[in-house]
Design a protein around this motif. Structure first.
Motif, PDB file in Angstrom:
ATOM      1  N   LYS A   1      -2.745   0.632  -9.493  1.00 35.06           N
ATOM      2  CA  LYS A   1      -1.855   0.825  -8.227  1.00 35.06           C
ATOM      3  C   LYS A   1      -2.600   1.715  -7.388  1.00 35.06           C
ATOM      4  O   LYS A   1      -3.234   2.589  -7.358  1.00 35.06           O
ATOM      5  N   TYR A   2      -2.568   1.031  -6.052  1.00 38.28           N
ATOM      6  CA  TYR A   2      -2.988   1.534  -4.665  1.00 38.28           C
ATOM      7  C   TYR A   2      -4.564   1.475  -4.713  1.00 38.28           C
ATOM      8  O   TYR A   2      -4.900   2.312  -3.631  1.00 38.28           O
TER       9      TYR A   2
ATOM     10  N   TRP B   1      -0.558   8.455   3.748  1.00 38.36           N
ATOM     11  CA  TRP B   1      -1.517   8.032   2.720  1.00 38.36           C
ATOM     12  C   TRP B   1      -2.802   7.474   3.450  1.00 38.36           C
ATOM     13  O   TRP B   1      -2.567   6.667   4.447  1.00 38.36           O
TER      14      TRP B   1
ATOM     15  N   ASN C   1       0.593   4.548   6.161  1.00 41.52           N
ATOM     16  CA  ASN C   1      -0.708   4.100   5.519  1.00 41.52           C
ATOM     17  C   ASN C   1      -1.740   3.981   6.496  1.00 41.52           C
ATOM     18  O   ASN C   1      -1.434   3.347   7.732  1.00 41.52           O
TER      19      ASN C   1
ATOM     20  N   ASN D   1       0.858  -1.048   0.172  1.00 46.20           N
ATOM     21  CA  ASN D   1       0.109   0.007  -0.043  1.00 46.20           C
ATOM     22  C   ASN D   1       0.897   1.100  -0.107  1.00 46.20           C
ATOM     23  O   ASN D   1       1.425   1.686   1.133  1.00 46.20           O
ATOM     24  N   GLY D   2       1.050   1.768  -1.181  1.00 51.23           N
ATOM     25  CA  GLY D   2       1.688   2.991  -1.370  1.00 51.23           C
ATOM     26  C   GLY D   2       3.133   2.848  -1.840  1.00 51.23           C
ATOM     27  O   GLY D   2       3.742   1.634  -1.716  1.00 51.23           O
TER      28      GLY D   2
END
Length: 168
Positions: free
Chosen positions: A141-142, A100, A68, A13-14
């Motif tokens: 992505k993400y 994030w 995150n 994640n990120g």
């Protein structure tokens, strides 16, 4: 606030190596939710000073480039100031480490809510929008569905318009 999991090192994640917390509680009830257990506000462990110190110690590691915040629904963690206080401490102590946050809310709606904005103002990037099973795309992505956006919070707040963050 309750949380279900903290990850010392997260590379999913990120960008880069990041520390992650999964908060508990979400009312969006997205079909196909990948964290359905985390929808209950009673799921997991009560956030306390011990958990906060442990998480901050994860972020102190020099290989960690950011934080995150996932869930559940981070922007629904407004029953107390646990998440706001954590984000404020992280941003103060580690100004060069990005934060994030994933939310089912849209950025435009969330910034109009005073309690949610208190959380948002400490974030660098927000991935917004409910997960939509019919728009699922595992190549993104993400994010999990093509309606979701990766938003540069600082640029968006500076310009007064939603600015997406380039993830490619």
């Amino acid at each position: 606030m309750k949380y279900s999991l903290m990850r010392k090192f997260d590379v999913t994640n990120g960008p880069g190596i990041r520390s992650t917390i999964f908060v508990s509680g979400c009312t969006h009830n997205c079909e196909g939710c990948f964290n359905e257990d985390l929808q209950s506000f009673d799921y997991g462990t009560e956030w306390d000073l011990k958990a906060e110190k442990e998480f901050i110690s994860f972020v102190e590691n020099p290989v960690v480039v950011g934080v995150n915040i996932l869930g559940g629904e981070p922007l629904q963690q407004t029953m107390d100031d646990s998440l706001v206080n954590l984000l404020e401490k992280l941003k103060t102590k580690f100004p060069d480490k990005s934060i994030w946050l994933w939310t089912g809310d849209t950025f435009e709606d969330a910034i109009l809510n005073e309690k949610k904005f208190k959380i948002i103002k400490y974030c660098d990037v927000i991935i917004d929008g409910k997960f939509e099973l019919e728009n699922r795309n595992i190549k993104l992505k993400y994010r999990g569905s093509k309606n979701q956006r990766v938003i540069d919070v600082l640029k968006s707040l500076e310009t007064g318009t939603t600015v997406t963050f380039d993830v490619d």
